[in-house]
Write a protein that holds these residues in place. Structure first.
Motif, short mmCIF file in Angstrom:
data_model
loop_
_atom_site.label_atom_id
_atom_site.label_comp_id
_atom_site.label_asym_id
_atom_site.label_seq_id
_atom_site.Cartn_x
_atom_site.Cartn_y
_atom_site.Cartn_z
N UNK A 1 6.33 -1.19 11.07
CA UNK A 1 5.95 -0.70 9.75
C UNK A 1 6.42 -1.65 8.65
N UNK A 2 7.63 -2.17 8.83
CA UNK A 2 8.16 -3.11 7.83
C UNK A 2 7.36 -4.41 7.81
N UNK B 1 0.83 -1.20 0.00
CA UNK B 1 0.00 0.00 0.00
C UNK B 1 0.86 1.25 0.00
N UNK B 2 0.36 2.29 -0.64
CA UNK B 2 1.03 3.58 -0.63
C UNK B 2 0.41 4.52 0.41
N UNK B 3 -0.65 4.07 1.04
CA UNK B 3 -1.33 4.90 2.02
C UNK B 3 -0.52 4.94 3.32
N UNK B 4 -0.55 6.08 3.97
CA UNK B 4 0.13 6.25 5.24
C UNK B 4 -0.90 6.47 6.35
N UNK B 5 -0.58 6.00 7.54
CA UNK B 5 -1.46 6.14 8.68
C UNK B 5 -0.75 6.91 9.79
N UNK B 6 -1.54 7.54 10.64
CA UNK B 6 -0.98 8.27 11.78
C UNK B 6 -1.36 7.56 13.08
N UNK C 1 2.92 -0.94 6.27
CA UNK C 1 2.21 0.34 6.41
C UNK C 1 3.14 1.38 7.03
N UNK C 2 3.27 2.51 6.37
CA UNK C 2 4.08 3.60 6.90
C UNK C 2 3.26 4.38 7.93
N UNK C 3 3.88 4.63 9.09
CA UNK C 3 3.19 5.31 10.18
C UNK C 3 3.86 6.63 10.50
#
Length: 545
Positions: free
Chosen positions: A85-86, A54-59, A90-92
């Motif tokens: 994250x890895x 996914x390219x979406x990022x979450x906070x 998902x990038x946080x």
């Protein structure tokens, strides 16, 4: 796993740390009838493959855990949160709240309306009105549909463990967080009294088991060991904060909070036993047996007290307490040994009635999804990782080849954790690379504790602390209705302030012990009886879930 907008005593929530035997009808239908509870069939169920693409990022918003204080300043710097994250793909973007004062930052965040996708917080008793009110107010999502469709791992676990399923939802059947779950009863007890056994041996004293023996011990520590603070307690955020779990106060038949007495809910600070406890601690304080900085002592101060030989006893955890302080006292004196003692009683040979006992579901560390999130489905899939077999191993032990290796099918912590090259305590090193030692959105593994408690003294301490009848007195994690919770919060915010004032003024000698009766009357005027009614009503509903 201890300053909140409203403090429901640990025992009333977790308090639990002890209702493992309760059962319920699993997967009750939510009252609105519009969502399916986990465990029901759903053709839309989707199982994620990790790492997801996914390219979406979450906070993500969370508090810096206590063992990371002084080691790292933000979650971005912590290897575990980098590796999470890895593992999930998902990038946080992390927002790190301070360990002390996190509730203030939490309130500011809510007031701003700028909410992250995920919020790690104690929604059960940290939000006025409770989780149902937080859902109604538009801050967090009701998760029933989302879990049913996108969280197969958590859904499966709750279906197989109806007694825990009962704990992690509201009376209306609403699921509101991805919960922290203690996966074994062994993990429910981890806190109690701690004393320097080498000092006892030097003085020819037995391990104290009664209040009188503790008095003799502390007096000897002061007079013969030169300890200026024979016993020291954490005074922040509240004085004698650990009395909610029965430390010392339990010997007098009460706790500093709500508890069950033959099926009836009582509030300890207004009972006669609490007055007797205050009288005892007033005497000890006046004689210099309790740290004079009772109101302000924090963990760093206790570290210094142990390092300088000023303190010979305290209360704390097996991991973050004995595991933290043993190397400190040994650094001063190689012969120093810290051990856990049973909870004290008044009469020799009696079984302690109160003590720390956590329920399998602990609200602290659980994660809600913001109602403002535009990526709730992705957040659910990411959080569900902690309940998969792979995710469970990662949360408890970290990354293979770094913080653990496999040994005959069992994960074993490496020297990076157990013998940290930077001289970090095991509790601190573990907190860098895994979350086994504290709460979070996952299932805690007993095998973490079997290694975390590397010292025999730690394992023996847990055995000693388990010897209580707390299960008879513990309230399960009840959830008052939104109206009840708001009313309860208002009552208890004022009540907690009053109780803290009473403790300090009486113990420090600013007021006579007899003023306890005045405080008890004031509690009644401040509607403590109504708070008890609310607790009882919530307990009655919980038992019907």
């Amino acid at each position: 796993m201890k300053k909140r907008i409203v403090t429901l005593m640990a025992a009333s929530l977790l308090l639990s740390s002890f209702v493992a035997g309760c059962t319920s009808k699993p997967n009750s239908t939510p009252s609105d009838g519009g969502t399916a509870a986990p465990g029901t069939s759903s053709p839309a169920n989707q199982t994620a493959t990790y790492p997801m693409k996914t390219d979406q990022k979450l906070s993500y918003w969370a508090t810096l855990q206590g063992n990371l204080v002084g080691v790292k300043s933000s979650l971005d710097e912590v290897p575990f949160f980098q590796d999470w994250q890895k593992k999930t793909g998902v990038t946080l973007k992390y927002t790190t709240a301070p360990n002390n004062g996190n509730e203030q930052q939490f309130n500011v965040m809510l007031a701003s309306g700028d909410l992250p996708d995920m919020i790690e917080y104690n929604w059960t008793n940290g939000y006025p009105g409770g989780p149902e009110k937080a859902i109604k107010d538009g801050y967090i999502l009701k998760l029933n549909d989302l879990i049913d469709k996108y969280a197969p791992n958590l859904k499966k676990y709750l279906k197989e463990h109806p007694e825990i399923d009962k704990m992690v939802k509201t009376d209306n059947g609403s699921y509101y967080v991805f919960p922290f779950i203690r996966g074994d009863s062994y993990l429910q007890v981890f806190h109690g009294p701690i004393v320097r056994k080498d000092w006892l041996d030097d003085l020819g004293l037995p391990v104290p088991t009664t209040i009188d023996e503790w008095y003799t011990t502390l007096k000897a520590f002061k007079e013969k060991k030169g300890a200026s603070a024979p016993i020291s307690f954490v005074g922040q955020p509240n004085p004698l904060n650990d009395t909610v779990t029965g430390d010392f106060v339990g010997a007098f038949g009460v706790t500093n909070g709500f508890y069950l007495d033959n099926g009836k809910i009582k509030y300890g600070p207004m009972e006669q036993g609490f007055k007797d406890f205050l009288a005892t601690f007033r005497k000890w304080y006046a004689e210099g047996l309790i740290d004079k900085n009772l109101a302000t002592t924090d963990m760093k101060a206790i570290d210094a007290n142990f390092a300088n030989g000023m303190t010979g006893a305290t209360v704390g955890n097996a991991g973050g307490g004995i595991g933290r302080w043993q190397p400190i006292v040994a650094g001063k004196d190689p012969k120093a040994v810290l051990i856990g003692t049973t909870y004290p009683t008044l009469k020799k040979g009696d079984t302690p009635q109160f003590g720390q006992l956590d329920v399998p579901f602990t609200p602290s560390g659980s994660v809600a999804i913001s109602a403002k999130s535009k990526n709730a489905e992705l957040a659910v899939k990411m959080l569900d990782y902690g309940y998969s077999e792979e995710g469970k191993t990662f949360f408890n032990f970290g990354t293979e080849g770094v913080s653990y290796t496999m040994d005959n099918g069992n994960p074993r912590y490496t020297d990076l954790v157990m013998k940290n090259p930077d001289k970090l305590a095991v509790a601190q090193a573990m907190a860098l690379y895994a979350r086994g030692g504290y709460t979070g959105p996952f299932i805690q593994d007993k095998r973490y504790a079997e290694q975390y408690f590397a010292l025999q003294t730690q394992r023996d301490a847990v055995t000693a602390w388990q010897k209580t009848d707390m299960v008879k007195h513990q309230l399960p994690p009840v959830t008052p209705t939104p109206d009840e919770s708001t009313e309860f919060a208002k009552i208890m915010n004022d009540m907690n302030t009053l109780v803290n004032e009473m403790i300090l003024k009486i113990v420090l000698g600013a007021e006579p012990v007899e003023s306890f009766d005045k405080y008890a009357e004031k509690m009644k005027a401040m509607k403590i009886d109504r708070a008890l009614e609310i607790q009882q009503a919530a307990l009655d509903r919980y038992n019907k879930r």
